[in-house]
Design an enzyme around this catalytic site. Structure first.
Site, PDB file in Angstrom:
ATOM      1  N   TYR A  92      55.621 110.455  -0.499  1.00 48.52           N
ATOM      2  CA  TYR A  92      55.225 112.009  -1.273  1.00 48.52           C
ATOM      3  C   TYR A  92      54.877 112.754   0.184  1.00 48.52           C
ATOM      4  O   TYR A  92      55.187 113.872   0.244  1.00 48.52           O
ATOM      5  CB  TYR A  92      54.106 111.616  -1.853  1.00 48.52           C
ATOM      6  CG  TYR A  92      53.446 112.871  -2.569  1.00 48.52           C
ATOM      7  CD1 TYR A  92      54.008 113.764  -3.558  1.00 48.52           C
ATOM      8  CD2 TYR A  92      52.448 113.540  -2.156  1.00 48.52           C
ATOM      9  CE1 TYR A  92      53.755 114.701  -4.154  1.00 48.52           C
ATOM     10  CE2 TYR A  92      51.688 114.611  -2.679  1.00 48.52           C
ATOM     11  CZ  TYR A  92      52.403 115.271  -3.659  1.00 48.52           C
ATOM     12  OH  TYR A  92      51.925 116.191  -4.150  1.00 48.52           O
ATOM     13  N   ARG A 133      34.758 110.926  -5.122  1.00 48.90           N
ATOM     14  CA  ARG A 133      35.513 110.908  -3.694  1.00 48.90           C
ATOM     15  C   ARG A 133      35.858 112.393  -3.263  1.00 48.90           C
ATOM     16  O   ARG A 133      36.103 112.602  -1.993  1.00 48.90           O
ATOM     17  CB  ARG A 133      36.686 110.209  -3.496  1.00 48.90           C
ATOM     18  CG  ARG A 133      36.652 108.724  -3.402  1.00 48.90           C
ATOM     19  CD  ARG A 133      37.955 107.899  -2.881  1.00 48.90           C
ATOM     20  NE  ARG A 133      39.173 108.247  -3.725  1.00 48.90           N
ATOM     21  CZ  ARG A 133      39.790 107.435  -4.729  1.00 48.90           C
ATOM     22  NH1 ARG A 133      38.809 106.492  -4.885  1.00 48.90           N
ATOM     23  NH2 ARG A 133      40.640 107.860  -5.273  1.00 48.90           N
TER      24      ARG A 133
END
Ligand SMILES: NC(=O)c1ccc[n+]([C@@H]2O[C@H](COP(=O)([O-])OP(=O)(O)OC[C@H]3O[C@@H](n4cnc5c(N)ncnc54)[C@H](O)[C@@H]3O)[C@@H](O)[C@H]2O)c1
Length: 245
Positions: free
Chosen positions: A147, A205
């Site tokens: 990716y 996160r």
């Protein structure tokens, strides 16, 4: 009406960033052709806003892209959002996965641009916006090997295209989102053993303690598609809530 009279083609418009952007472009006065492989969701989009034209289009299919582009008389902006997230490291990315990501993420951008750029050059003005990612040459993210590789390629693509055609009235810019709350993100979270916890952990996160909403990416896209950004080309626009700080 910041995009009044602009003819804009949006790819991957059936959901997520592409859909929110097609809706905002239309609201700002553009005449939008929304394309995607998902015909059912395109129909839903058209029901919600019937001034958006829809067209089923696989942006990796050479013949289909050629036919579609030949049917377009004029285009001001291409907003290209087609992309696929492969989850995994280099050793988890076999030949098939490698080719698939290159095809969906990079070849589609090439095909759409290759077939629409001549129309923009004829007009002496054109604008290509590519949805890349912060996970690229900008940020190393775990389990995003192919990716990130393909998104880094797109960042190079944007710079090179912008450089080659800057004197011909063509602009080309990239949008590099962090994590955006889209159906594909939901899908990735739902694949976890405990999706509820995975969702919580994921959000915790984030530097800002939240994900981006597709509309926030659409706002940046609207600026880049409008004449307000006429002096902007070859730029990689991070919109990541501080992820890469
Ligand atoms: N969601 C995120 O967190 C995030 C972050 C950074 C970058 N991006 C990028 O933004 C873009 C859009 O992502 P999203 O999460 O909004 O989308 P999504 O994954 O929710 O939807 C993708 C859309 O693309 C369509 N599509 C897939 N292959 C296609 C093809 N070959 N031709 C035409 N349409 C095709 C699908 O049918 C779907 O409607 C992608 O390029 C993605 O890599 C997303």
């Amino acid at each position: 009406m910041r995009l009044k009279d602009k003819k804009i083609i949006v790819t991957a418009a059936a959901q997520g960033i592409g859909r929110a952007t097609a809706m905002m472009f239309s609201k700002e006065g553009a005449s939008v052709i929304a394309t995607d492989i998902n015909e059912e969701k395109l129909t839903e989009l058209n029901k919600e806003n019937n001034s958006i034209k829809t067209q089923k289009l696989d942006a990796t299919n050479k013949n289909a892209v050629e036919d579609f582009c030949a049917s377009i008389e004029t285009v001001d902006v291409l907003f290209h959002a087609v992309g696929f997230v492969h989850h995994g490291t280099l050793l988890e990315c076999d030949d098939t996965e490698f080719q698939r990501s290159v095809n969906v993420n990079v070849y589609s951008a090439y095909l759409m641009s290759y077939n629409l750029l001549p129309k923009m050059l004829d007009k002496g003005k054109g604008n290509i916006i590519i949805v890349s990612s912060a996970a690229s040459n900008v940020k190393g993210a775990p389990n995003r090997f192919i990716y990130s590789t393909t998104k880094a390629a797109l960042n190079g693509f944007v710079k090179a295209l912008a450089a080659d055609y800057v004197r011909n009235g063509i602009r080309c810019n990239a949008i590099l989102p962090g994590t955006v709350e889209t159906p594909s993100w939901e899908g990735r979270v739902n694949m976890a053993d405990d999706p509820k916890q995975a969702r919580k952990d994921f959000i915790a996160r984030q530097a800002m303690g939240r994900l981006a909403q597709p509309k926030e990416i659409a706002s940046l896209a609207t600026y880049l598609a409008s004449d307000e950004s006429d002096f902007v080309t070859g730029t990689l626009n991070l919109i990541d809530g501080g992820w890469t700080l």
